[in-house]
Write a protein that holds these residues in place. Sequence first.
Motif, mmCIF file in Angstrom:
data_model
loop_
_atom_site.group_PDB
_atom_site.id
_atom_site.type_symbol
_atom_site.label_atom_id
_atom_site.label_comp_id
_atom_site.label_asym_id
_atom_site.label_seq_id
_atom_site.Cartn_x
_atom_site.Cartn_y
_atom_site.Cartn_z
ATOM 1 N N TYR A 148 -5.699 9.613 1.756
ATOM 2 C CA TYR A 148 -5.921 8.742 0.820
ATOM 3 C C TYR A 148 -5.579 7.193 1.307
ATOM 4 O O TYR A 148 -5.969 6.263 0.776
ATOM 5 C CB TYR A 148 -5.017 9.071 -0.577
ATOM 6 N N GLY A 149 -4.610 7.144 2.008
ATOM 7 C CA GLY A 149 -4.010 5.747 2.661
ATOM 8 C C GLY A 149 -5.174 5.356 3.458
ATOM 9 O O GLY A 149 -5.269 4.242 3.155
ATOM 10 N N ARG A 150 -5.821 6.123 4.161
ATOM 11 C CA ARG A 150 -6.915 5.475 5.222
ATOM 12 C C ARG A 150 -8.044 4.912 4.217
ATOM 13 O O ARG A 150 -8.442 3.885 4.515
ATOM 14 C CB ARG A 150 -7.569 6.692 5.793
ATOM 15 N N ARG A 151 -8.280 5.909 3.265
ATOM 16 C CA ARG A 151 -9.573 5.301 2.300
ATOM 17 C C ARG A 151 -9.024 4.077 1.756
ATOM 18 O O ARG A 151 -10.054 3.221 1.248
ATOM 19 C CB ARG A 151 -9.890 6.450 1.342
ATOM 20 N N LEU A 152 -7.836 4.061 1.041
ATOM 21 C CA LEU A 152 -7.337 2.654 0.350
ATOM 22 C C LEU A 152 -7.539 1.443 1.257
ATOM 23 O O LEU A 152 -7.937 0.474 0.819
ATOM 24 C CB LEU A 152 -5.957 2.933 -0.148
ATOM 25 N N PHE A 153 -6.998 1.754 2.461
ATOM 26 C CA PHE A 153 -6.934 0.950 3.580
ATOM 27 C C PHE A 153 -8.381 0.180 3.778
ATOM 28 O O PHE A 153 -8.588 -1.191 4.022
ATOM 29 C CB PHE A 153 -6.066 1.021 4.681
ATOM 30 N N GLU A 154 -9.160 1.211 4.010
ATOM 31 C CA GLU A 154 -10.718 0.834 4.257
ATOM 32 C C GLU A 154 -11.270 0.004 3.048
ATOM 33 O O GLU A 154 -12.001 -0.883 3.374
ATOM 34 C CB GLU A 154 -11.377 2.133 4.675
ATOM 35 N N SER A 155 -11.074 0.483 2.064
ATOM 36 C CA SER A 155 -11.523 -0.228 0.572
ATOM 37 C C SER A 155 -10.842 -1.790 0.659
ATOM 38 O O SER A 155 -11.643 -2.726 0.421
ATOM 39 C CB SER A 155 -11.250 0.342 -0.523
ATOM 40 N N LEU B 93 0.972 -1.131 -0.146
ATOM 41 C CA LEU B 93 0.040 0.060 0.048
ATOM 42 C C LEU B 93 0.990 1.231 -0.029
ATOM 43 O O LEU B 93 1.687 1.566 1.148
ATOM 44 C CB LEU B 93 -0.891 -0.159 1.186
ATOM 45 N N TYR B 94 1.280 1.787 -1.324
ATOM 46 C CA TYR B 94 1.972 3.012 -1.317
ATOM 47 C C TYR B 94 1.348 4.103 -1.965
ATOM 48 O O TYR B 94 0.432 3.914 -2.776
ATOM 49 C CB TYR B 94 3.340 2.765 -2.327
#
Length: 170
Positions: free
Chosen positions: A106-113, A95-96
């Motif tokens: 953006y990282g939080r949203r990507l991780f939540e997805s 996750l980069y």
Amino acid sequence: MELTIRNAHAGDAELLHQLGRMTYSAHFKHMWVSEAEMDEFIDKEYGLTELRNSLAAPDESWLIAETAMPVGFAKVTWNTPVPDSGMSGAQLNKLYLNPQETGKNYGRRLFESIIHAAREKREGYLWLEVMGANVRARKFYEAFGMQHIKDIPFITASQQSIVQILGMVI
């Protein structure tokens, strides 16, 4: 700017190749003793052949985060054993984000997805490996409830580092 997260497809291999090389080097160059070893690692992880094979693999998923342009990506391998634990689940391999795009959630949203996708696949558990020296990433994942499972060595010809395995029930 509006963030969208989409599943990557075979045509995204070149994009992931470029994003992977840029983001990995930007975030981790300072952790490598040998630039040649880092370049070799990046070539292995983000080579076009490797990426094309990974994008075609049924047990692997890549996500691309975009605003007006691509800003980051993630890779997940489904139903993967956690080393020496007897457990298995979704492994977050990568996750980069582009360094200029950090701090925008953006990282939080990507991780939540990723958590959402793992729940849809009924994985039950999510785990990852993070460099022990990467305190910022560890704190990010721990804020979601991930817990330390164990340490494992990461060894190259010129250095030895500690990788921590973190995991959580989802």
